[in-house]
Design a protein around this motif. Structure first.
Motif, mmCIF file in Angstrom:
data_model
loop_
_atom_site.group_PDB
_atom_site.id
_atom_site.type_symbol
_atom_site.label_atom_id
_atom_site.label_comp_id
_atom_site.label_asym_id
_atom_site.label_seq_id
_atom_site.Cartn_x
_atom_site.Cartn_y
_atom_site.Cartn_z
ATOM 1 N N ILE A 1 0.825 -1.207 0.000
ATOM 2 C CA ILE A 1 0.000 0.000 0.000
ATOM 3 C C ILE A 1 0.858 1.256 0.000
ATOM 4 C CG2 ILE A 1 -0.407 0.195 2.508
ATOM 5 C CD1 ILE A 1 -2.845 0.994 -0.414
ATOM 6 N N PHE A 2 1.986 1.260 0.705
ATOM 7 C CA PHE A 2 2.865 2.437 0.670
ATOM 8 C C PHE A 2 3.424 2.644 -0.732
ATOM 9 C CE2 PHE A 2 2.824 2.518 5.276
ATOM 10 C CZ PHE A 2 3.117 3.839 5.591
ATOM 11 N N LEU A 3 3.884 1.573 -1.376
ATOM 12 C CA LEU A 3 4.454 1.697 -2.717
ATOM 13 C C LEU A 3 3.407 2.174 -3.720
ATOM 14 C CD1 LEU A 3 6.628 -1.551 -2.804
ATOM 15 C CD2 LEU A 3 7.433 0.796 -2.441
ATOM 16 N N LYS A 4 2.205 1.622 -3.611
ATOM 17 C CA LYS A 4 1.138 1.975 -4.549
ATOM 18 C C LYS A 4 0.591 3.375 -4.289
ATOM 19 C CE LYS A 4 -3.392 0.393 -6.079
ATOM 20 N NZ LYS A 4 -4.446 -0.621 -5.878
ATOM 21 N N GLN A 5 0.247 3.654 -3.037
ATOM 22 C CA GLN A 5 -0.401 4.927 -2.700
ATOM 23 C C GLN A 5 0.492 6.113 -3.003
ATOM 24 O OE1 GLN A 5 -2.217 4.939 1.187
ATOM 25 N NE2 GLN A 5 -2.228 7.154 1.301
ATOM 26 N N PHE A 6 1.791 5.972 -2.772
ATOM 27 C CA PHE A 6 2.704 7.094 -2.963
ATOM 28 C C PHE A 6 3.548 6.960 -4.217
ATOM 29 C CE2 PHE A 6 1.666 6.977 1.549
ATOM 30 C CZ PHE A 6 1.159 8.254 1.697
ATOM 31 N N ASP A 7 3.194 5.972 -5.064
ATOM 32 C CA ASP A 7 3.851 5.782 -6.362
ATOM 33 C C ASP A 7 5.375 5.760 -6.234
ATOM 34 O OD1 ASP A 7 3.705 5.277 -9.080
ATOM 35 O OD2 ASP A 7 3.722 7.402 -9.617
ATOM 36 N N ILE A 8 5.853 4.924 -5.337
ATOM 37 C CA ILE A 8 7.296 4.817 -5.079
ATOM 38 C C ILE A 8 7.894 3.810 -6.062
ATOM 39 C CG2 ILE A 8 9.064 4.174 -3.383
ATOM 40 C CD1 ILE A 8 6.988 4.993 -1.211
ATOM 41 N N PRO A 9 8.863 4.234 -6.869
ATOM 42 C CA PRO A 9 9.429 3.360 -7.895
ATOM 43 C C PRO A 9 10.503 2.411 -7.351
ATOM 44 C CG PRO A 9 10.439 5.511 -8.045
ATOM 45 C CD PRO A 9 9.413 5.586 -6.939
ATOM 46 N N LEU A 10 10.107 1.561 -6.423
ATOM 47 C CA LEU A 10 11.026 0.578 -5.845
ATOM 48 C C LEU A 10 10.460 -0.798 -6.128
ATOM 49 C CD1 LEU A 10 13.386 -0.346 -4.022
ATOM 50 C CD2 LEU A 10 11.859 -0.018 -2.060
ATOM 51 N N ASP B 1 10.994 -10.135 -4.300
ATOM 52 C CA ASP B 1 10.252 -11.279 -3.785
ATOM 53 C C ASP B 1 8.980 -10.876 -3.041
ATOM 54 O OD1 ASP B 1 12.208 -10.187 -2.164
ATOM 55 O OD2 ASP B 1 12.751 -12.042 -1.180
ATOM 56 N N LEU B 2 8.454 -9.699 -3.350
ATOM 57 C CA LEU B 2 7.181 -9.263 -2.783
ATOM 58 C C LEU B 2 6.063 -9.888 -3.603
ATOM 59 C CD1 LEU B 2 5.700 -7.460 -0.716
ATOM 60 C CD2 LEU B 2 5.813 -5.611 -2.391
ATOM 61 N N GLU B 3 5.216 -10.667 -2.944
ATOM 62 C CA GLU B 3 4.130 -11.358 -3.625
ATOM 63 C C GLU B 3 3.185 -10.364 -4.287
ATOM 64 O OE1 GLU B 3 2.364 -13.745 -0.594
ATOM 65 O OE2 GLU B 3 4.269 -14.702 -0.135
ATOM 66 N N CYS B 4 2.668 -10.746 -5.436
ATOM 67 C CA CYS B 4 1.689 -9.940 -6.183
ATOM 68 C C CYS B 4 2.246 -8.595 -6.606
ATOM 69 C CB CYS B 4 0.413 -9.734 -5.358
ATOM 70 S SG CYS B 4 -0.371 -11.265 -4.867
ATOM 71 N N TRP B 5 3.544 -8.524 -6.866
ATOM 72 C CA TRP B 5 4.169 -7.257 -7.258
ATOM 73 C C TRP B 5 3.479 -6.657 -8.476
ATOM 74 C CZ3 TRP B 5 6.990 -3.342 -5.879
ATOM 75 C CH2 TRP B 5 7.473 -2.502 -6.858
ATOM 76 N N GLU B 6 3.245 -7.478 -9.478
ATOM 77 C CA GLU B 6 2.687 -6.969 -10.735
ATOM 78 C C GLU B 6 1.296 -6.379 -10.545
ATOM 79 O OE1 GLU B 6 3.933 -10.119 -10.371
ATOM 80 O OE2 GLU B 6 5.853 -9.738 -11.328
ATOM 81 N N GLU B 7 0.532 -6.883 -9.560
ATOM 82 C CA GLU B 7 -0.811 -6.382 -9.349
ATOM 83 C C GLU B 7 -0.837 -5.003 -8.702
ATOM 84 O OE1 GLU B 7 -3.090 -9.238 -7.158
ATOM 85 O OE2 GLU B 7 -2.428 -10.875 -8.418
ATOM 86 N N THR B 8 0.235 -4.634 -7.999
ATOM 87 C CA THR B 8 0.191 -3.399 -7.235
ATOM 88 C C THR B 8 0.978 -2.259 -7.857
ATOM 89 O OG1 THR B 8 2.065 -4.102 -5.868
ATOM 90 C CG2 THR B 8 -0.143 -4.600 -5.041
ATOM 91 N N ASN B 9 1.845 -2.557 -8.807
ATOM 92 C CA ASN B 9 2.669 -1.501 -9.411
ATOM 93 C C ASN B 9 2.777 -1.712 -10.907
ATOM 94 O OD1 ASN B 9 3.792 0.152 -7.122
ATOM 95 N ND2 ASN B 9 4.267 -1.906 -6.427
ATOM 96 N N ASP B 10 2.825 -0.636 -11.631
ATOM 97 C CA ASP B 10 2.914 -0.696 -13.089
ATOM 98 C C ASP B 10 4.221 -0.135 -13.604
ATOM 99 O OD1 ASP B 10 -0.501 0.297 -13.093
ATOM 100 O OD2 ASP B 10 0.284 -1.737 -13.300
#
Length: 124
Positions: A101-110, A114-123
């Motif tokens: 949620i932090f990466l998605k909500q604040f659009d952090i390009p990190l 090995d974070l599960e479901c990476w593709e679903e949360t960031n583009d």
């Protein structure tokens, strides 16, 4: 109508804050919020007892880590535990939800390899 002493007032304030917190979490749950799939970083922090300052420290550390572009989940967890020790108390699934949620909500390009479901949360 009687007067209220300061101890009673403090008790009512705490009760009202607890009621407000519970109401926010109830509404968020109706919108799909869970501990492992939060809909807001602020609601996540409210639910798990993180302060606004701790929220901002997590955000700042993730932004600083984004300079590296890609890290392992273990590296990110160690970095956050140094800044906010109580993140170590979160289960793996809840910690992953917090990161997503932090990466998605604040659009952090990190990218966290090995974070599960990476593709679903960031583009990215």
């Amino acid at each position: 109508m009687g007067t209220i002493n300061s101890n009673e007032y403090a008790f009512f304030e705490v009760e009202n804050q607890m009621l407000l917190k519970a109401s926010i979490i109830d509404l968020a749950t109706l919108m799909g919020h869970t501990a492992t799939e939060p809909i807001s970083s602020h609601i996540f922090c409210l639910e798990f007892g993180f302060t606004q300052e701790e929220h901002d420290q997590i955000l700042l550390r993730l932004n600083l880590l984004s300079d590296k572009k890609e890290l392992s989940l273990e590296e990110v967890r160690k970095q956050l535990e140094q800044v906010i020790p109580k993140t170590s108390e979160l289960s793996k699934d809840i910690f992953n939800g917090m990161l997503k949620i932090f990466l998605k909500q604040f659009d952090i390009p990190l990218k966290i390899s090995d974070l599960e479901c990476w593709e679903e949360t960031n583009d990215f």
